[in-house]
Design an enzyme around this catalytic site. Sequence first.
Site, short mmCIF file in Angstrom:
data_model
loop_
_atom_site.label_atom_id
_atom_site.label_comp_id
_atom_site.label_asym_id
_atom_site.label_seq_id
_atom_site.Cartn_x
_atom_site.Cartn_y
_atom_site.Cartn_z
N LYS A 31 -0.75 -1.05 -4.34
CA LYS A 31 0.68 -1.06 -4.03
C LYS A 31 1.32 0.30 -4.28
CE LYS A 31 3.34 -2.40 -7.20
NZ LYS A 31 4.06 -3.13 -8.26
N THR A 32 1.08 0.88 -5.46
CA THR A 32 1.72 2.15 -5.80
C THR A 32 1.28 3.26 -4.86
OG1 THR A 32 1.82 1.48 -8.12
CG2 THR A 32 2.14 3.80 -7.65
N ASP A 216 10.57 -1.92 -5.56
CA ASP A 216 9.29 -2.39 -6.11
C ASP A 216 9.51 -3.68 -6.89
OD1 ASP A 216 6.65 -2.44 -6.82
OD2 ASP A 216 6.82 -0.92 -8.39
N GLU A 217 8.45 -4.49 -7.01
CA GLU A 217 8.50 -5.74 -7.78
C GLU A 217 9.69 -6.61 -7.35
OE1 GLU A 217 6.03 -6.42 -9.47
OE2 GLU A 217 5.17 -4.67 -10.41
N GLN A 247 3.24 -13.31 -8.56
CA GLN A 247 3.43 -12.63 -9.84
C GLN A 247 4.87 -12.69 -10.31
OE1 GLN A 247 0.87 -9.01 -10.61
NE2 GLN A 247 0.70 -9.04 -8.38
N ARG A 600 -5.46 -9.10 -14.59
CA ARG A 600 -5.43 -7.82 -15.33
C ARG A 600 -6.86 -7.34 -15.57
NH1 ARG A 600 -1.52 -6.46 -13.40
NH2 ARG A 600 -1.77 -8.43 -12.28
#
Length: 742
Positions: A31-32, A216-217, A247, A600
């Site tokens: 994503k980043t 973002d998010e 998420q 994670r």
Amino acid sequence: MALEDLNNRQQEAVRTTEGPLLILAGAGSGKTSTMTHRIAYMVEQGVDPYHILAVTFTNKAANEMRSRVEDLIGRIGPMWIMTFHAMCLRILRIDAEKAGYDPNFVIYDTQDQKTAVRNILKSSGISDKEYKPQYLLSVISGCKEREQDSEQFREVNPETPRAKAIYTVYSAYEKLLRENNAMDFDDLLLNAVKLLKSNAEVREKYQERFQYIMVDEYQDTNHIQYELVKILADKYRNLCVVGDDDQCIYEWRGADIRNILDFEKDFKEAKVIKLEQNYRSTGNILDAAYSVIHNNKGRKSKRLWTEKEAGEKIRYYRADSDREEADYTARQIGQMVRNGRSYDDFAILYRTNAQSRLFEEALSRAGIPYQVLSGMRYYDRKEIKDALAYMRLVVNPADDLSLLRIINEPKRGVGPKTIEKTQAFAQVRGQSLFEALADPDGEVLESLPGRSYDKVKELVETVKACQEGMDGASVSKIFDVLLTRTGYLPSLQSERTVEAESRIENLMEFKSVIAEYEKTAENPTMQEFMAQMALAADVDQYDESEENVTLMTLHSAKGLEFPVVFLPGMEDGLFPGTRAFDSEADMEEERRLCYVGMTRAKEILFLSSAEVRTRYGRTEYTKESQFLSEIDRKVMTGDAVYDSHKKSGFGLDTGNMDGYRTRPQKPFRKSALKPIDALSYAQQETAKTAEAPNLKAGDKIEHKKFGQGFVIDVKGQIATIMFDTVGVKKVALGIAPIRKIG
């Protein structure tokens, strides 16, 4: 700009720069990298960085994004890449007067808020036992997220004693913030939205500036953040939101999953791109995580996949007790370190902060270094809060809360009656406490008792000198002057205690924080530094370079990754929590939290539970988490998992037991028990023929393993016993090795 390192979906997202775009970015899907390349691509295509806004949720994420964009295309000075709160703070600083504030307003953190509410409760005669400050602040925060002030709260709520108390506190709290030229974190968002809605000139200025917006998010945005984004994007509609509905784990603090699920309803022309290729985890970890999350109904259809190998199966361990669970975790880490892994490869992610204690003890006994995230923040230490209060008073002399915190730090002989008298003076004069004490006529200052007059005068003169020199002096210079001339540092030095020495060390470490800020900021100022301190988040403290095992809550872990992850406490009532069984929505959020924890892990994932756990002073048998029964058995190994939906006569899932083991000394595992009040099929059959002691409440007994105890209650074949060594346990009469001794 070369995009060959991106996959096809990522490239499509980078090149889609016009119009609304929803990027559904699964965990570990790059994503980043996609976002930073998209920003760089827009600049390369001729978009002025001045017209781009990128919003994140943490300072850490914002700093990383800016750094990676500049690695691609060089400096992007005028571009705003920052958190929601930092963006709103900057808008309000620039247009403070239009929002009805002085530009030097201060920001109250959670401790300041609690102090303010406690004072209001005391002055209003409301019991802080019946109405806890934390509860009241939670209600007030919810109101602000819905853009509801105290008067609107009163209008929509019936006149109950509780509603009246909340209104009294809320209205007084609003008044206190105004009088102190202060805002809390919710106010930063709320006041920015109010300003944009009410002032056409300001609204058009920022709509024109931010022609391209990235968020973002997005799954974690609440109502007020949604309103903010919608207003800013209303003119050009070049809005790109990036997130993953799987998420969304912050609904308990206001996040609204509908914002991402309904994006296409809000922007009907929106394009949707799914990033489903995962670059983080092995195949087995992804398959296990999907087998849990796909049970949620409120989600968009997608499934992560990877080109990596299947990797190791998920390891599950059912410990005898919570203490043994922690020891097992320490043993596994120690063994893997001896085999070549580094301590910073490991993370222990738990559902509640209370779980950390046993793991800290186990790691300490094993000589394993660790760091705990979400423990007491460095900035929450008393001496740091005192120093920040001094500095805030320099920036904003209207801040009564800061003055009240430090007026007797160090001791200046100012008692409660003197403070009340001074507050009354200030109120009559229409001034803040500091302004009244600093008034040239000297009337208020001279009213102080002789023993405190000189010291308070020195305090006032020092703060005034720092205020007058604020524009020319460095932040570190002001900090030094405040520490020494107010007597704060000399007072600590005179104590000559270990505690005082530790506080001095923390203050000197704070000088390092200031020095780092002055070295990296383009235009370091006192006001900007104080804003950064107020907006610091726990996750920003995570240091990836430290070679320690990391312990943190699952909520703190989102956005991070580790080669090896331990998820302990996989038990109904703990994870998922008890409240999750009250509603489908709560259970789905718990399931998303489980999904976040599992994803994670990059290489190895451990899951564990304890047959017996002590919580809140009570020791009880547990039932394995329903999330364990949802995991595909083909990707797991270790202890057998009880599945209430598919069970044999002994309560064990026999659908697919490949790779599982049951311990030979426990042919009928306690994990097959229904919680607390029932026996497994096999134990019930045994109990019918076994000779059980005739017990009643008050009898004293002895257990071969747990020692002596006394009977609290007996129901059928189950006795509740308080043992001297392990607390309360429920045992099966006729099975447990107990005898009556009195």
